[in-house]
Design a protein around this motif. Structure first.
Motif, PDB file in Angstrom:
ATOM      1  N   ALA A 185       0.846  -1.192   0.000  1.00 60.23           N
ATOM      2  CA  ALA A 185       0.000   0.000   0.000  1.00 60.23           C
ATOM      3  C   ALA A 185       0.878   1.237   0.000  1.00 60.23           C
ATOM      4  O   ALA A 185       2.012   1.214   0.487  1.00 60.23           O
ATOM      5  CB  ALA A 185      -0.910   0.004   1.223  1.00 60.23           C
ATOM      6  N   SER A 186       0.353   2.316  -0.554  1.00 64.67           N
ATOM      7  CA  SER A 186       1.057   3.599  -0.566  1.00 64.67           C
ATOM      8  C   SER A 186       0.108   4.701  -0.143  1.00 64.67           C
ATOM      9  O   SER A 186      -1.105   4.612  -0.343  1.00 64.67           O
ATOM     10  CB  SER A 186       1.591   3.917  -1.972  1.00 64.67           C
ATOM     11  N   LEU A 187       0.687   5.739   0.436  1.00 60.30           N
ATOM     12  CA  LEU A 187      -0.116   6.877   0.864  1.00 60.30           C
ATOM     13  C   LEU A 187       0.644   8.157   0.573  1.00 60.30           C
ATOM     14  O   LEU A 187       1.759   8.354   1.052  1.00 60.30           O
ATOM     15  CB  LEU A 187      -0.442   6.767   2.352  1.00 60.30           C
ATOM     16  N   LEU A 188       0.039   9.008  -0.259  1.00 60.94           N
ATOM     17  CA  LEU A 188       0.626  10.302  -0.550  1.00 60.94           C
ATOM     18  C   LEU A 188       0.279  11.270   0.565  1.00 60.94           C
ATOM     19  O   LEU A 188      -0.891  11.420   0.925  1.00 60.94           O
ATOM     20  CB  LEU A 188       0.090  10.849  -1.881  1.00 60.94           C
ATOM     21  N   LYS A 189       1.261  11.921   1.111  1.00 65.67           N
ATOM     22  CA  LYS A 189       1.024  12.877   2.186  1.00 65.67           C
ATOM     23  C   LYS A 189       0.064  13.961   1.707  1.00 65.67           C
ATOM     24  O   LYS A 189       0.206  14.496   0.620  1.00 65.67           O
ATOM     25  CB  LYS A 189       2.349  13.499   2.633  1.00 65.67           C
ATOM     26  N   GLY A 190      -0.930  14.276   2.572  1.00 64.38           N
ATOM     27  CA  GLY A 190      -1.886  15.317   2.217  1.00 64.38           C
ATOM     28  C   GLY A 190      -3.078  14.813   1.436  1.00 64.38           C
ATOM     29  O   GLY A 190      -3.945  15.581   1.074  1.00 64.38           O
ATOM     30  N   THR A 191      -3.144  13.490   1.145  1.00 63.26           N
ATOM     31  CA  THR A 191      -4.317  12.953   0.451  1.00 63.26           C
ATOM     32  C   THR A 191      -5.084  12.080   1.424  1.00 63.26           C
ATOM     33  O   THR A 191      -6.008  12.516   2.075  1.00 63.26           O
ATOM     34  CB  THR A 191      -3.908  12.166  -0.794  1.00 63.26           C
TER      35      THR A 191
END
Length: 237
Positions: free
Chosen positions: A108-114
């Motif tokens: 899994a990935s998570l873009l900061k601010g999303t």
């Protein structure tokens, strides 16, 4: 396995990566599956909030991975766990969910601010919420309904399969719920939006397919709802 251009973009934006482990698989309907995960520390780095979401990576069968965004539900920082609900239609994500079992892992990935901080309940709390979505955005809608409590809400949801209308919706005594069949690429829900007149100070949250989302935003703006009183995100094309 290559992530192609999508992976390059994630890397360029310094996305945080996590390895999730399946803890349980729970059928909700014949077209809906809930999968539990260990969070790999994600909830310690990104506090829980309504409509919180991440990107999961799936093998597309050609030796590449493709990402899709999913809302987190049942988040529990104390046990480092959450669940994700999959609307089963077609494609690699559905194949993965239908075959998932405890012990499987997925990236899994998570873009900061999303997924971390891109939405919060407006302050002061609006007198009413107008919510438009479908089975893909229902998990996010349920987290939103949980967060607003007994604030009045008019919720319009599209269904494609007969079992969709028995999916759990976190409605309360002041929730007006409407299910509409998806026909003609969302015509019925667009017509419903045209007949929806926002009360003064209302807030709209819209997450349908791209065309329907854009149409509803345009309609509600024409009905007098200000741009800052609308949160819209196309959940699929």
């Amino acid at each position: 396995m290559s992530r192609g251009v999508e992976g390059f973009i994630m890397k360029a934006y310094r996305a945080d990566d996590y390895t999730l482990t399946v803890t349980y698989v729970e059928p909700v309907t014949d077209k809906y599956i809930r999968v539990g995960f260990t969070a790999d520390g994600l909830l310690q780095n990104y506090p829980v909030h309504p409509t919180q979401w991440i990107r999961l990576w799936f093998d597309d069968g050609s030796g590449r991975q493709r990402q899709r965004g999913y809302t987190l539900v049942r988040q529990d920082p104390a046990t480092d766990s959450f669940a994700i609900e999959f609307a089963v239609h077609y494609g690699p994500a559905s194949v993965w969910a239908e075959n998932a079992k405890a012990g499987d892992v997925i990236e899994a990935s998570l873009l900061k601010g999303t997924g971390s901080s891109n939405f919060s309940i407006p302050e002061p709390t609006p007198p009413e919420f107008l919510i438009f979505g479908d089975t893909a955005s229902l998990p996010a809608i349920n987290t939103l309904l949980d967060a607003i409590g007994d604030v009045p809400a008019r919720v319009c949801l599209e269904w494609q399969y007969e079992s969709d209308v028995i999916l759990p919706v976190h409605a309360h005594g002041k929730t007006e719920l409407t299910w509409l069949q998806r026909v003609d690429d969302g015509r019925l829900v667009r017509e419903h939006a045209e007949s929806t007149i926002p009360a003064p100070g209302s807030f709209a949250w819209i997450a349908c397919d791209g065309r329907t989302t854009r149409s509803i935003v345009k309609t509600l703006r024409a009905h007098g709802l200000a741009k800052e009183s609308i949160k819209a995100q196309a959940y699929w094309k």
